[in-house]
Design a protein around this motif. Structure first.
Motif, PDB file in Angstrom:
ATOM      1  N   GLU A   1       0.707  -1.219   0.075  1.00 38.06           N
ATOM      2  CA  GLU A   1      -0.116  -0.042   0.025  1.00 38.06           C
ATOM      3  C   GLU A   1       0.867   1.198   0.191  1.00 38.06           C
ATOM      4  N   ILE A   2       1.737   1.165   0.974  1.00 35.52           N
ATOM      5  CA  ILE A   2       2.573   2.456   0.751  1.00 35.52           C
ATOM      6  C   ILE A   2       3.389   2.713  -0.351  1.00 35.52           C
ATOM      7  N   MET A   3       4.040   1.411  -1.011  1.00 39.84           N
ATOM      8  CA  MET A   3       4.707   1.780  -2.323  1.00 39.84           C
ATOM      9  C   MET A   3       3.817   2.146  -3.339  1.00 39.84           C
TER      10      MET A   3
ATOM     11  N   ASP B   1       4.673  10.031  -6.920  1.00 32.80           N
ATOM     12  CA  ASP B   1       5.915  10.060  -7.457  1.00 32.80           C
ATOM     13  C   ASP B   1       6.888  10.624  -6.058  1.00 32.80           C
ATOM     14  N   GLN B   2       7.037   9.702  -5.156  1.00 30.66           N
ATOM     15  CA  GLN B   2       7.620   9.918  -4.210  1.00 30.66           C
ATOM     16  C   GLN B   2       8.867   8.887  -4.074  1.00 30.66           C
ATOM     17  N   GLN B   3       9.755   9.210  -4.954  1.00 28.47           N
ATOM     18  CA  GLN B   3      10.958   8.084  -5.180  1.00 28.47           C
ATOM     19  C   GLN B   3      11.813   8.168  -3.880  1.00 28.47           C
TER      20      GLN B   3
ATOM     21  N   GLU C   1      14.663   0.767   0.008  1.00 25.84           N
ATOM     22  CA  GLU C   1      15.848   0.039  -0.475  1.00 25.84           C
ATOM     23  C   GLU C   1      17.053   0.054   0.400  1.00 25.84           C
ATOM     24  N   ALA C   2      17.437   1.296   0.865  1.00 24.04           N
ATOM     25  CA  ALA C   2      18.656   1.391   1.725  1.00 24.04           C
ATOM     26  C   ALA C   2      18.445   0.764   2.991  1.00 24.04           C
ATOM     27  N   ARG C   3      17.049   0.884   3.655  1.00 21.52           N
ATOM     28  CA  ARG C   3      16.813   0.152   4.971  1.00 21.52           C
ATOM     29  C   ARG C   3      17.001  -1.386   4.680  1.00 21.52           C
ATOM     30  N   ALA C   4      16.584  -1.935   3.496  1.00 21.12           N
ATOM     31  CA  ALA C   4      16.769  -3.279   3.375  1.00 21.12           C
ATOM     32  C   ALA C   4      18.100  -3.623   3.209  1.00 21.12           C
ATOM     33  N   ALA C   5      18.913  -3.094   2.434  1.00 23.92           N
ATOM     34  CA  ALA C   5      20.457  -3.198   2.274  1.00 23.92           C
ATOM     35  C   ALA C   5      21.147  -3.096   3.610  1.00 23.92           C
ATOM     36  N   SER C   6      20.639  -2.139   4.593  1.00 22.12           N
ATOM     37  CA  SER C   6      21.409  -1.939   5.795  1.00 22.12           C
ATOM     38  C   SER C   6      21.100  -3.216   6.754  1.00 22.12           C
TER      39      SER C   6
END
Length: 148
Positions: free
Chosen positions: A32-34, A41-43, A50-55
């Motif tokens: 829903e959020i994505m 258009d909230q890139q 993505e940064a959170r998942a990577a960390s």
């Protein structure tokens, strides 16, 4: 569920220590959020996720906590009491209502009361919406984007 979808689901988790029983609900909320971010258009929100998942994959699961603004700033920014701002801060750190109650040494009923009052002040539907509104408000203040 196929392996590819399952892997994407695990990669999409933003907060550590999520209970496996909450994964389907969390997946729906993230979807829903994505979808909202895509429509508006909230890139920056995709970049954050993505940064959170990577960390998390890199073992840096707690790196977001120091970036959460102080509770008094959250209270002022969103028109909350300090107690409500403490709950919001804990939400932003990935805590659930039960964990917040334990951390703050209060009953879960007290935390729920703060949550209901905070939700009304922010015009939010649920916890995910509270977090989305807070992230958008904080990003807007930081000049990273805003509600569109």
């Amino acid at each position: 569920m196929n392996r590819r979808r399952a892997r994407r689901r695990l990669d999409a988790r933003v907060w550590p220590e999520i209970l496996e029983t909450l994964v389907p609900a969390t997946d729906r909320r993230l979807d829903e959020i994505m979808a909202w971010a895509d429509r508006h258009d909230q890139q920056w929100l995709f970049d954050f996720l993505e940064a959170r998942a990577a960390s998390l994959k890199a073992g840096e699961g707690r790196d977001i906590v120091p970036r959460i603004p102080p509770e008094d700033m959250l209270a002022e920014k969103f028109g909350l009491t300090l107690a409500q701002a403490r709950v919001l801060s804990a939400f932003l750190a990935g805590k659930n209502l039960k964990e917040i109650a334990a951390l703050q040494s209060v009953s879960i009923t007290t935390v729920r009361t703060h949550f209901v009052q905070m939700r009304a002040k922010l015009g939010a539907r649920d916890q995910a919406d509270v977090v989305r509104i807070a992230l958008l408000g904080l990003a807007e203040e930081a000049g990273e984007g805003g509600e569109g």
